[in-house]
Design an enzyme around this catalytic site. Structure first.
Site, short mmCIF file in Angstrom:
data_model
loop_
_atom_site.label_atom_id
_atom_site.label_comp_id
_atom_site.label_asym_id
_atom_site.label_seq_id
_atom_site.Cartn_x
_atom_site.Cartn_y
_atom_site.Cartn_z
N ILE A 9 56.51 -62.41 37.19
CA ILE A 9 55.16 -62.00 36.75
C ILE A 9 54.15 -63.12 36.85
O ILE A 9 52.94 -62.89 36.95
CB ILE A 9 55.22 -61.42 35.31
N ASP A 63 65.54 -66.24 33.44
CA ASP A 63 65.69 -66.80 34.79
C ASP A 63 66.67 -65.89 35.52
O ASP A 63 67.68 -65.45 34.94
CB ASP A 63 66.26 -68.22 34.68
N LEU A 85 60.34 -59.14 41.53
CA LEU A 85 59.53 -59.97 42.43
C LEU A 85 59.95 -61.44 42.40
O LEU A 85 59.52 -62.23 43.25
CB LEU A 85 58.05 -59.87 42.03
N SER A 130 61.12 -58.29 52.48
CA SER A 130 60.12 -59.06 53.23
C SER A 130 60.22 -58.84 54.74
O SER A 130 61.31 -58.69 55.30
CB SER A 130 60.35 -60.54 52.94
N GLU A 132 60.02 -61.14 56.69
CA GLU A 132 60.83 -62.27 57.19
C GLU A 132 62.22 -61.81 57.60
O GLU A 132 62.91 -62.49 58.36
CB GLU A 132 60.96 -63.35 56.11
N TYR A 153 65.78 -68.23 53.50
CA TYR A 153 65.00 -67.24 52.72
C TYR A 153 65.18 -65.85 53.31
O TYR A 153 65.48 -64.89 52.61
CB TYR A 153 63.52 -67.64 52.71
N ARG A 188 47.14 -66.82 45.74
CA ARG A 188 48.25 -67.25 46.57
C ARG A 188 48.61 -68.70 46.23
O ARG A 188 47.73 -69.52 45.96
CB ARG A 188 47.81 -67.15 48.03
P1 NAP Z 1 55.29 -66.28 44.34
O1 NAP Z 1 53.82 -66.38 44.09
O2 NAP Z 1 56.01 -67.45 44.91
O3 NAP Z 1 55.99 -65.86 42.96
C1 NAP Z 1 57.38 -65.96 42.76
C2 NAP Z 1 57.67 -65.68 41.31
O4 NAP Z 1 59.10 -65.81 41.10
C3 NAP Z 1 57.01 -66.67 40.33
O5 NAP Z 1 56.64 -65.95 39.17
C4 NAP Z 1 58.14 -67.62 40.02
O6 NAP Z 1 58.01 -68.31 38.79
C5 NAP Z 1 59.31 -66.64 39.97
N1 NAP Z 1 60.61 -67.26 40.07
C6 NAP Z 1 61.07 -68.13 41.02
N2 NAP Z 1 62.34 -68.48 40.77
C7 NAP Z 1 62.71 -67.84 39.63
C8 NAP Z 1 63.90 -67.81 38.85
N3 NAP Z 1 64.98 -68.51 39.21
N4 NAP Z 1 63.94 -67.03 37.76
C9 NAP Z 1 62.84 -66.31 37.38
N5 NAP Z 1 61.67 -66.31 38.06
C10 NAP Z 1 61.61 -67.08 39.18
O7 NAP Z 1 55.59 -65.04 45.30
P2 NAP Z 1 54.70 -63.77 45.63
O8 NAP Z 1 53.87 -64.06 46.84
O9 NAP Z 1 54.05 -63.27 44.40
O10 NAP Z 1 55.81 -62.73 46.12
C11 NAP Z 1 56.50 -61.89 45.21
C12 NAP Z 1 57.81 -61.45 45.81
O11 NAP Z 1 57.57 -60.74 47.01
C13 NAP Z 1 58.76 -62.57 46.18
O12 NAP Z 1 60.08 -62.11 45.97
C14 NAP Z 1 58.51 -62.80 47.65
O13 NAP Z 1 59.64 -63.37 48.26
C15 NAP Z 1 58.24 -61.38 48.10
N6 NAP Z 1 57.38 -61.22 49.27
C16 NAP Z 1 56.14 -61.81 49.29
C17 NAP Z 1 55.31 -61.60 50.37
C18 NAP Z 1 53.93 -62.21 50.43
O14 NAP Z 1 53.35 -62.22 51.52
N7 NAP Z 1 53.38 -62.68 49.31
C19 NAP Z 1 55.74 -60.76 51.42
C20 NAP Z 1 57.00 -60.17 51.35
C21 NAP Z 1 57.81 -60.39 50.25
P3 NAP Z 1 57.10 -69.66 38.68
O15 NAP Z 1 55.67 -69.18 38.59
O16 NAP Z 1 57.58 -70.29 37.43
O17 NAP Z 1 57.35 -70.47 39.92
O1 G4F Z 2 52.09 -69.07 54.84
P1 G4F Z 2 53.49 -69.28 55.29
O2 G4F Z 2 54.23 -70.38 54.64
O3 G4F Z 2 54.21 -67.87 55.12
P2 G4F Z 2 55.53 -67.23 55.76
O4 G4F Z 2 56.47 -68.26 56.24
O5 G4F Z 2 55.08 -66.21 56.76
O6 G4F Z 2 56.19 -66.51 54.50
C1 G4F Z 2 55.40 -65.72 53.62
O7 G4F Z 2 55.39 -64.39 54.08
C2 G4F Z 2 56.66 -63.73 54.05
C3 G4F Z 2 56.44 -62.31 54.59
O8 G4F Z 2 56.49 -62.33 55.99
C4 G4F Z 2 57.18 -63.71 52.64
F1 G4F Z 2 58.37 -63.05 52.60
C5 G4F Z 2 57.35 -65.14 52.14
O9 G4F Z 2 57.78 -65.11 50.78
C6 G4F Z 2 56.00 -65.83 52.22
O10 G4F Z 2 55.14 -65.20 51.31
O11 G4F Z 2 53.52 -69.55 56.86
C7 G4F Z 2 52.92 -68.65 57.79
C8 G4F Z 2 52.95 -69.28 59.18
C9 G4F Z 2 54.32 -69.81 59.61
O12 G4F Z 2 54.56 -69.42 60.93
C10 G4F Z 2 54.19 -71.32 59.54
O13 G4F Z 2 55.00 -72.03 60.46
O14 G4F Z 2 52.09 -70.44 59.16
C11 G4F Z 2 52.72 -71.48 59.87
N1 G4F Z 2 52.14 -72.75 59.41
C12 G4F Z 2 51.46 -73.63 60.23
N2 G4F Z 2 51.10 -74.71 59.53
C13 G4F Z 2 52.21 -73.27 58.18
C14 G4F Z 2 51.55 -74.52 58.24
N3 G4F Z 2 52.75 -72.81 57.03
C15 G4F Z 2 52.62 -73.59 55.90
N4 G4F Z 2 53.14 -73.12 54.73
N5 G4F Z 2 52.00 -74.81 55.93
C16 G4F Z 2 51.45 -75.33 57.10
O15 G4F Z 2 50.89 -76.41 57.10
#
Ligand code: NAP
Ligand code: G4F
Length: 352
Positions: A9, A63, A85, A130, A132, A153, A188
């Site tokens: 959350i 956790d 999440l 995801s 991914e 991941y 983000r």
């Molecule tokens: P996020 O901002 O990184 O949030 C992750 C959450 O998980 C945070 O609340 C974090 O707590 C908590 N967490 C991490 N490890 C934990 C543990 N061991 N026990 C309990 N809580 C824990 O991620 P998000 O972008 O909101 O994404 C939410 C979910 O959707 C994730 O599972 C992510 O992999 C998935 N997802 C995201 C995207 C995207 O583009 N955003 C796309 C596809 C899937 P802290 O705040 O304390 O770190």
């Molecule tokens: O923003 P990113 O780190 O996101 P990524 O790897 O796509 O993963 C995110 O999206 C996933 C869904 O497809 C989620 F499941 C996952 O939890 C997360 O939310 O990187 C995006 C792209 C990558 O190709 C990376 O190589 O950006 C490229 N990139 C280039 N320069 C970078 C950077 N990424 C990061 N983090 N930092 C850089 O400086």
């Protein structure tokens, strides 16, 4: 009143989902990791004092690595819906911490599904799957596309995806996978590329930094606006039957194009400010993710509404507003002369 439990959350999606469910009249419970400093910043605007009798947001320490705690919370809270999440969600970090990522992003799912099963209650379950998981399989990707994860991941998410399907098929649980493509917002995390770029554009415009260091500019992602994606999560749990759904915009952009959108919005030429640092490359890259969300559109009317250039503007404007409302002392120049202060300096200089 419906009761929901959200793991993760305190993250980007968890906080938007909490906003949405409170608006819909839910009682919302969230699991928060114990931390030596506050990690509830994204919930500040909805947080209510525990002594307020009419509050509908309750936070509990927990956790996903702690199975007995999950069982206790499930028994005590007795939710109608669980949104899972919580995860170590950073792809680059998962190469540095593969075991921890497997334990939280993978095994955490099994612990939670098993706790739900042990509760004996009829609970609807959402799994944050995801794009991914598709990894090396070329776009467009939909629910039928083969998985080929390219990171610890991605592999952990594939495991969680199949565990979710298995609890649905083996135990008749209402368990759904939302296969979400990248979705972004001002909430983000600072080390994901969109927020890093938006923040850099604003700070460079304000004269606080000169450069931002990035890795692969050629990667293609399908970036949407996070508040719209949490609506889709909720819609999936309101269906008559559980199933798996892709949420995406259907439009791919390179990292370079996202840079262009952000810097153009503050009238800067990005070529003057973007530098390459191989520390941000990944041992294995996912070259292109572009989703096909037609199943979600046809079955429950979901579609993304915010194009990527507008998303970039929303994110840059939020950074500029944040800088404008802070006193000069708190946003004074960081100890490093450039954007390495974005906390990614923990990545090894030479990628493994
Ligand atoms: P996020 O901002 O990184 O949030 C992750 C959450 O998980 C945070 O609340 C974090 O707590 C908590 N967490 C991490 N490890 C934990 C543990 N061991 N026990 C309990 N809580 C824990 O991620 P998000 O972008 O909101 O994404 C939410 C979910 O959707 C994730 O599972 C992510 O992999 C998935 N997802 C995201 C995207 C995207 O583009 N955003 C796309 C596809 C899937 P802290 O705040 O304390 O770190
Ligand atoms: O923003 P990113 O780190 O996101 P990524 O790897 O796509 O993963 C995110 O999206 C996933 C869904 O497809 C989620 F499941 C996952 O939890 C997360 O939310 O990187 C995006 C792209 C990558 O190709 C990376 O190589 O950006 C490229 N990139 C280039 N320069 C970078 C950077 N990424 C990061 N983090 N930092 C850089 O400086």
């Amino acid at each position: 009143m419906k009761r929901a439990l959200i793991t993760g959350i305190t993250g980007q999606d968890g906080s938007y989902l909490a906003d949405l469910l409170l608006e819909k009249g839910y009682e919302v419970h969230g699991i928060v990791r114990r931390s030596s400093s506050f990690n509830t910043r994204r919930l500040d605007h909805i947080y209510r004092d525990p002594h307020d009798s009419d509050r509908r947001l309750m936070l509990h320490y927990g956790d996903v690595s702690d199975a007995s705690r999950l069982v206790t919370l499930l028994m005590r809270i007795r939710p109608d819906e669980v949104y899972h999440l919580a995860a170590q969600s950073h792809v680059r970090v998962s190469f540095d911490e593969p075991e921890h990522t497997g334990d939280t992003t993978g095994m955490g799912t099994t612990r939670l599904l098993e706790a739900i099963l042990m509760s004996g209650r009829d609970i609807r379950y959402y799994q944050a799957s995801s794009s991914e998981m598709f990894g090396a399989t070329p776009p467009p990707q939909n629910e039928q596309t083969a998985f080929h994860p390219r990171s610890p991941y991605g592999a952990a998410k594939v495991y969680s995806y199949w565990m979710t399907r298995n609890y649905r098929e083996a135990h008749g649980m209402f368990a759904v996978n939302g296969i979400l493509f990248n979705h972004e917002s001002p909430r983000r995390g600072e080390t994901f590329v969109t927020r890093k770029i938006a923040r850099a554009a604003a700070r460079i415009k304000a004269g606080l930094d000169r450069y931002v260091y990035l890795g692969n500019l050629d990667a293609v992602r399908d970036w949407g606006y996070a508040p719209e994606y949490v609506e889709g999560m909720w819609q999936m749990l309101q269906l008559d039957r559980p199933d798996d759904y892709v949420l995406a915009t259907g439009v791919g952009s390179t990292v370079r194009e996202f840079v262009e959108h952000c810097f153009a919005h503050v009238c800067l030429d990005w070529h003057d400010h973007v530098r390459h640092d191989e520390a941000y490359l990944r041992p294995a890259e996912v070259d292109a993710l572009v989703g096909d969300a037609s199943k979600a559109r046809e079955e429950f009317g979901w579609s993304a509404r915010t194009p990527v250039d507008r998303l970039a503007q929303i994110m840059v404007d939020a950074e500029l507003e944040q800088l404008a409302t802070k006193t000069p002392e708190t946003w004074s120049a960081p100890p490093f002369a450039d954007s390495r202060t974005f906390r990614e300096h923990v990545a090894p200089a030479v990628p493994r």
